[in-house]
Motif scaffolding. Sequence first.
Motif: not given
Length: 249
Positions: A169, A191, A207, A209
């Motif tokens: 994040l 995600c 965010e 991933c």
Amino acid sequence: MGTRHIQNLLFIFFLGASSLTLAQHLYCQKGITTSVEEEPWNTFNWTTGKVDTCDDGGLCQESVLMIKAGAKTALLATKSCITQGVQEMIFVQHTPSPGLVAISYSNYCEDSFCNNKTDLSQYWHLQETSVPSMPAALLCPTCVALGTCFNAPALPCPNSTTRCYHGKLEIVGGGIELSVEVKGCTALIGCKLMGGILTVGPMMVKETCPHQSLAQPRKADNGAPWLSISVWGLELLLPLLLQSLVCFS
């Protein structure tokens, strides 16, 4: 005599107007906290002695994002004046337990020092989650850190979780600019640790991933293990599969 009386009245009028202008200033508590703690809902003290003076039309704000993985919780909290927004209070549980939990709270208010919350206990209501007493079918690297996780032990996952999460994040705003790495057990698909909500008060959250898991090993009903595979794993296996096909042909 009449002129002097009028001058005195004008002086009193301007003095009163000046005092009214001073009285309209909005003052807010000011402070920033970024930390990783155990049980911050019991120990965190959100008081501050610093004061922020708002511009005309400003509001006071207090906002916090809490992300729990295993025994540790990342805490990002900010209090200050804010120039844009409407008076409101918002509480969001982005990710429910069991496993990883993400919760945020923000309050915009228009009275001096109204951003005066002192602790987090009333905003953190975690359900107890059970960890299997027998060897767990699912183990996940588990950690939360400001920046990068340098140690992520593989921990047994609570019941009802089905996969491992690994994400970062990026948080910017409210005087905060840093990244938080999160790993752990979850029932999330994709995600979505923040549940698609990417603002917490003045903080913007991005965010990402890098190696999003598709599936993790869980025992099927007949006791056979499910296959564990990921996008990253497929990238490694594909050349080997192609080579095998060439050899057999």
